[in-house]
Design an enzyme around this catalytic site. Structure first.
Site, PDB file in Angstrom:
ATOM      1  N   ASP A   1     -19.532   0.776  -0.213  1.00 44.32           N
ATOM      2  CA  ASP A   1     -20.659   0.473   0.667  1.00 44.32           C
ATOM      3  C   ASP A   1     -21.876   1.201   0.127  1.00 44.32           C
ATOM      4  O   ASP A   1     -21.889   2.431   0.068  1.00 44.32           O
ATOM      5  CB  ASP A   1     -20.357   0.929   2.088  1.00 44.32           C
ATOM      6  CG  ASP A   1     -19.072   0.313   2.634  1.00 44.32           C
ATOM      7  OD1 ASP A   1     -18.764  -0.828   2.242  1.00 44.32           O
ATOM      8  OD2 ASP A   1     -18.393   0.968   3.438  1.00 44.32           O
TER       9      ASP A   1
ATOM     10  N   ASP B   1     -13.439  -7.264  13.128  1.00 47.14           N
ATOM     11  CA  ASP B   1     -13.443  -5.820  13.344  1.00 47.14           C
ATOM     12  C   ASP B   1     -12.859  -5.564  14.728  1.00 47.14           C
ATOM     13  O   ASP B   1     -13.182  -6.281  15.682  1.00 47.14           O
ATOM     14  CB  ASP B   1     -14.865  -5.254  13.288  1.00 47.14           C
ATOM     15  CG  ASP B   1     -15.525  -5.428  11.928  1.00 47.14           C
ATOM     16  OD1 ASP B   1     -14.836  -5.847  10.977  1.00 47.14           O
ATOM     17  OD2 ASP B   1     -16.732  -5.147  11.825  1.00 47.14           O
TER      18      ASP B   1
END
Length: 245
Positions: free
Chosen positions: A129, A7
């Site tokens: 998600d 990330d």
């Protein structure tokens, strides 16, 4: 398949705890070199999340992502704040192999359906998600998990299957960054119900035993970020547990 992940915030390799920007761990690593090391360890797919772009679409790290993609021979899939067809176009034009689309698929499914038609199923991965309630309902969260999307995982898959959905990344939000083990029951259920989809598991991987458990769940691959960055095990060790297919 093992899918090593990083990330990025402003070019810095980081990890967030359950998507919270206030709970950020920074790593003194060069993102390009880190992904190259995973490539050298044998990874067949790499994953990158542009957290800067996810928070502010005007500050997308597209130039850096283009440089990283050009340095790799391994396909790179990229997500983080994809808000429009133009964002997808830009990333694919930058050399990204597959774009990960989350909130846009929930809020503007017609846009994403057109993208499937334009680019085909291999260029797009849905990011689903989910928050799972006490009754087992899998509700998809949007905008970096800050909001509920109001749609179930199953309904979204049903929407995109006719368009050629091939790849979906599913994160149990309650497990992300916790290193408490992956939700293998979730992936077993999804692989059985939607066996045409290549499911990518994400969230909670702490040990090589977790990797082995997901391997037997029916998922096609597993995203691993924190466990590799913190040295719990190496990409090479993980790939030895779950060789590329």
């Amino acid at each position: 398949m093992i899918i090593p992940a990083i990330d990025l915030i402003d070019g810095q390799v980081v990890r967030l705890f359950q998507g919270d920007y206030a709970k950020k761990t920074e790593f003194s690593l060069d993102p390009k070199n880190q992904l190259l090391s995973y490539q050298q360890d044998g990874a067949a797919l790499l994953h990158l999340v542009d957290l800067t772009g996810a928070k502010d679409p005007d500050k997308r790290q597209t130039k850096l992502i283009e440089e990283i993609a050009a340095s790799l021979s391994t396909p790179l899939q990229v997500g983080g704040g994809i808000r429009s067809a133009a964002d997808v176009d830009a990333l694919l034009n930058a050399g990204v192999a597959r774009v990960v689309i989350g909130s846009l698929a929930v809020k503007s499914p017609e846009v994403v359906l057109r993208l499937f038609d334009k680019y085909g199923g291999d260029a797009i991965c849905l990011a689903l998600d989910v928050n799972i309630d006490a009754d087992g309902n899998k509700m998809v969260a949007v905008h970096g998990w800050q909001q509920g999307g109001g749609k179930s995982l199953e309904s979204l898959v049903d929407t995109f299957m006719p368009a050629g959905l091939k790849h979906a990344l599913v994160t149990d939000i309650s497990r992300d960054g916790t290193m408490t083990g992956a939700n293998t029951a979730l992936y077993c259920e999804l692989a059985e119900r939607f066996n045409e989809v290549q499911w990518q598991a994400s969230g909670g991987v702490a040990t090589l035993d977790d990797v082995k458990a997901v391997k037997t769940s029916g998922a096609s691959g597993i995203i691993i970020g924190k466990a590799l960055l913190t040295g719990v095990f190496s990409a090479k060790e993980a790939i030895a547990c779950w060789p590329n297919v």
